[in-house]
Design an enzyme around this catalytic site. Structure first.
Site, mmCIF file in Angstrom:
data_model
loop_
_atom_site.group_PDB
_atom_site.id
_atom_site.type_symbol
_atom_site.label_atom_id
_atom_site.label_comp_id
_atom_site.label_asym_id
_atom_site.label_seq_id
_atom_site.Cartn_x
_atom_site.Cartn_y
_atom_site.Cartn_z
ATOM 1 C CG PHE A 220 -29.213 13.883 36.192
ATOM 2 C CD1 PHE A 220 -28.297 15.005 36.042
ATOM 3 C CD2 PHE A 220 -30.534 14.319 36.767
ATOM 4 C CE1 PHE A 220 -28.427 16.189 36.408
ATOM 5 C CE2 PHE A 220 -30.581 15.495 37.294
ATOM 6 C CZ PHE A 220 -29.671 16.343 37.241
ATOM 7 C CB CYS A 270 -22.173 7.262 27.236
ATOM 8 S SG CYS A 270 -22.602 7.019 25.402
HETATM 9 C C1 UDX Z 1 -25.773 4.926 28.557
HETATM 10 C C2 UDX Z 1 -27.191 5.376 28.736
HETATM 11 O O1 UDX Z 1 -28.350 4.594 29.283
HETATM 12 C C3 UDX Z 1 -28.078 5.812 27.342
HETATM 13 O O2 UDX Z 1 -29.087 6.561 27.414
HETATM 14 C C4 UDX Z 1 -26.773 6.924 26.587
HETATM 15 O O3 UDX Z 1 -27.331 7.394 25.189
HETATM 16 C C5 UDX Z 1 -25.500 6.238 26.570
HETATM 17 O O4 UDX Z 1 -24.886 5.703 27.737
HETATM 18 P P1 UDX Z 1 -25.043 2.487 27.646
HETATM 19 O O5 UDX Z 1 -23.505 2.881 28.200
HETATM 20 O O6 UDX Z 1 -25.038 1.708 26.574
HETATM 21 O O7 UDX Z 1 -26.075 3.665 27.723
HETATM 22 O O8 UDX Z 1 -25.460 1.567 28.722
HETATM 23 P P2 UDX Z 1 -26.493 1.607 30.273
HETATM 24 O O9 UDX Z 1 -27.602 0.535 30.160
HETATM 25 O O10 UDX Z 1 -26.574 3.250 30.626
HETATM 26 O O11 UDX Z 1 -25.374 1.037 31.393
HETATM 27 C C6 UDX Z 1 -24.202 1.649 31.761
HETATM 28 C C7 UDX Z 1 -23.554 0.831 32.724
HETATM 29 O O12 UDX Z 1 -24.054 1.265 34.190
HETATM 30 C C8 UDX Z 1 -23.037 -0.510 32.360
HETATM 31 O O13 UDX Z 1 -21.846 -0.933 32.891
HETATM 32 C C9 UDX Z 1 -24.038 -1.047 33.433
HETATM 33 O O14 UDX Z 1 -24.011 -2.447 33.990
HETATM 34 C C10 UDX Z 1 -24.067 -0.015 34.534
HETATM 35 N N1 UDX Z 1 -25.247 -0.148 35.422
HETATM 36 C C11 UDX Z 1 -26.743 0.280 34.904
HETATM 37 C C12 UDX Z 1 -25.482 -0.561 36.955
HETATM 38 O O15 UDX Z 1 -24.151 -0.500 37.428
HETATM 39 N N2 UDX Z 1 -26.425 -0.544 37.406
HETATM 40 C C13 UDX Z 1 -27.573 -0.157 37.095
HETATM 41 O O16 UDX Z 1 -28.602 -0.202 37.722
HETATM 42 C C14 UDX Z 1 -27.699 0.273 35.724
#
Ligand code: UDX
Ligand code: ADP
Length: 454
Positions: A220, A270
């Protein structure tokens, strides 16, 4: 009580550190087969960069928090064993490219069966395909001792791990709800979290719901990013501004404002892995339409990275051969040294294919990691590792910002501009810079989804 955690990575390390801090009476042993990693956890330079983590490790290490390679002894002495090892996407054989590689999890289960002299609670912390607990159970049942298997997926995000662990939105514990022993194992683990997490945030479910919830939550979240990123392409074609659209859309409380920042694409250990895993499961259970639906989220992410890189090449007169590009940031997001699935990897590889010269700066990612990710040898003239953003920008034709590190916002861009080639371009892959100010300084600019009518 004694807890053992197998796997001292980005999940196991921070999670166990916070448990040790919150429960001084519990001895926590974090074990790993990687001796280098354990040595780093026992040193002043931790293997994982995470704001606030170092301070807590220093407070607990040697008191009730121990890092060691003695896996067998720690398992045997523990009442609760967490499995927190990596579950990468399979690269070989059946399910290659989408299924999770569960060999590390299986070997942990076998190890627990081999060395335990008493029954224990075994907790899946790693993200696993739904029904993995069955496999662990089967392996443990060969011992004839009483084991309970629980699923307690980690929801921390890297870069905010300590905060997420100290005040989580929820803690999820799945177990065998149908038996007295299962329910009491769930309660025992819940009792540990209840020392600092309000009871109403501790959700108890059956095993399969817990395993599937973790995959679903990540799917999601990734879907929100792919949704807004797909709209960013439409914004560029129409003159709309994706940040304005995100604000307008996210103000609807049913949608919410978080996780709508358009970007060069999501990265991290993840999202990609868990989506592929979910898609694989859907295919396995003969649900091709559902698999296709989630496949779209993965495809938009690949498209966004490609689209951004092509935008850079287009703007530089479709020729970046021999041109110096300053790459600002290489981690998959700010406040982490992790580069797994970082969009920077694919984007830089596309630039290298076009024979650009890359000057890379990231405040926390090591040179060794960057070279390994780009598959280039030390000393290769195509990739220069820079000690500061100023050094990277020297004589560059463009700055390509790929990670939203806060320090990039407040650089002396006047100084940077004067050291760059003309025209000096900035491609802001995270929409995190002050475009008005940079425009005034004479930069040519391109953000994501910001009316770049072409
Ligand atoms: C994620 C989930 O948030 C977390 O709950 C789960 O347990 C593991 O996976 P993480 O991968 O550490 O955590 O980072 P997250 O902050 O979710 O960012 C993931 C990616 O999405 C990053 O590359 C981030 O830069 C990108 N992102 C995030 C966006 O491009 N836009 C956004 O609005 C938010
Ligand atoms: P995550 O982000 O899920 O924490 P990491 O790759 O950072 O993933 O960490 C997983 C850790 O698990 C690695 O340090 C790896 O050495 C360790 N590990 C994998 N298999 C085993 C095993 N059988 N016994 C002990 N440690 C293991």
């Amino acid at each position: 009580m004694r807890i053992c955690c197998i796997g001292a990575g980005y999940v196991g390390g921070p999670t166990m550190t916070v448990i040790a801090r919150k429960c001084p009476d519990i001895r926590v042993d974090v074990v790993d087969i990687n001796a280098e990693r354990i040595a780093a956890w026992n040193s002043d330079s931790l293997p994982v960069f995470e704001p606030g983590l170092e301070e807590i490790v220093r407070l607990c290490r040697g008191k009730n928090l121990f890092f060691s390679t003695d896996v067998d002894a720690a398992i045997d002495a523990a009442d609760i064993v967490f499995i927190s090892v990596n579950t990468p996407t399979k690269t070989y054989g059946y399910g290659a490219g989408s299924a999770s590689d569960l060999r590390f999890v299986e070997s942990c289960a076998r190890k627990i069966a081999e060395v335990s002299r008493s029954g224990k609670i075994v907790v899946e912390k790693s993200t696993l395909p739904v029904r993995t607990a069955d496999v662990i159970r089967q392996i443990l049942s060969s011992t004839g001792m009483e084991f309970q298997v629980l699923s307690n997926p980690e929801f921390l995000a890297e870069g905010t791990a300590v905060r997420d662990l100290e005040s989580p939105d929820r803690v999820l514990i799945g177990g065998d709800e149908d038996t007295e022993e299962g329910r009491s194992a769930i309660d025992e683990l819940a009792g540990i979290y209840a020392r600092w997490v309000p009871e109403d945030r501790i959700i108890k479910t059956n095993l399969w719901s817990s395993e599937l919830s973790k995959l679903t939550a990540n799917a999601f979240l990734a879907q929100r990013i792919s949704s807004i990123n797909s709209i960013s392409a439409l914004c560029e074609a129409t003159g709309a501004d994706v940040e304005q659209v995100a604000r307008a859309v996210g103000s609807d409380t049913r949608i919410g404002s978080k996780f709508l920042n358009s970007s060069v694409g999501y990265g991290g250990s993840c999202f990609q892995k868990d989506l592929l895993n979910l898609i694989y499961l859907c295919e396995h259970f003969n649900l091709p339409e559902v698999a296709l639906y989630w496949r779209g989220v993965v495809e938009i992410n690949a498209y966004q990275k490609r689209r951004f890189a092509e935008g850079v090449i287009d703007s530089l007169y479709r020729n970046i051969c021999g041109k110096r590009l300053a790459i600002f940031g290489f981690a998959f997001k700010e406040d982490t040294n992790d580069t797994r699935e970082s969009p920077a990897i694919d984007i830089c590889r596309l630039f290298l294919n076009e024979r650009a010269q890359l000057a890379v700066f990231d405040p926390k990612v090591s040179k060794k990691q960057i070279l390994a990710d780009l598959n280039v040898e030390e000393g290769d003239p195509r990739v220069e590792f820079c000690a500061s953003p100023y050094e990277a920008a020297e004589k560059a034709h463009a700055i390509v910002l790929l990670t939203q590190w806060k320090e990039f916002k407040n650089l002396d861009y006047k100084k940077i501009k004067s050291a760059m080639a003309t025209p000096a371009w900035i491609f802001d892959g995270r929409n995190c810079l002050d475009h008005r100010l940079l425009g005034e300084l004479g930069f040519l600019l391109r953000g994501i989804g910001k009316g770049n009518l072409s």
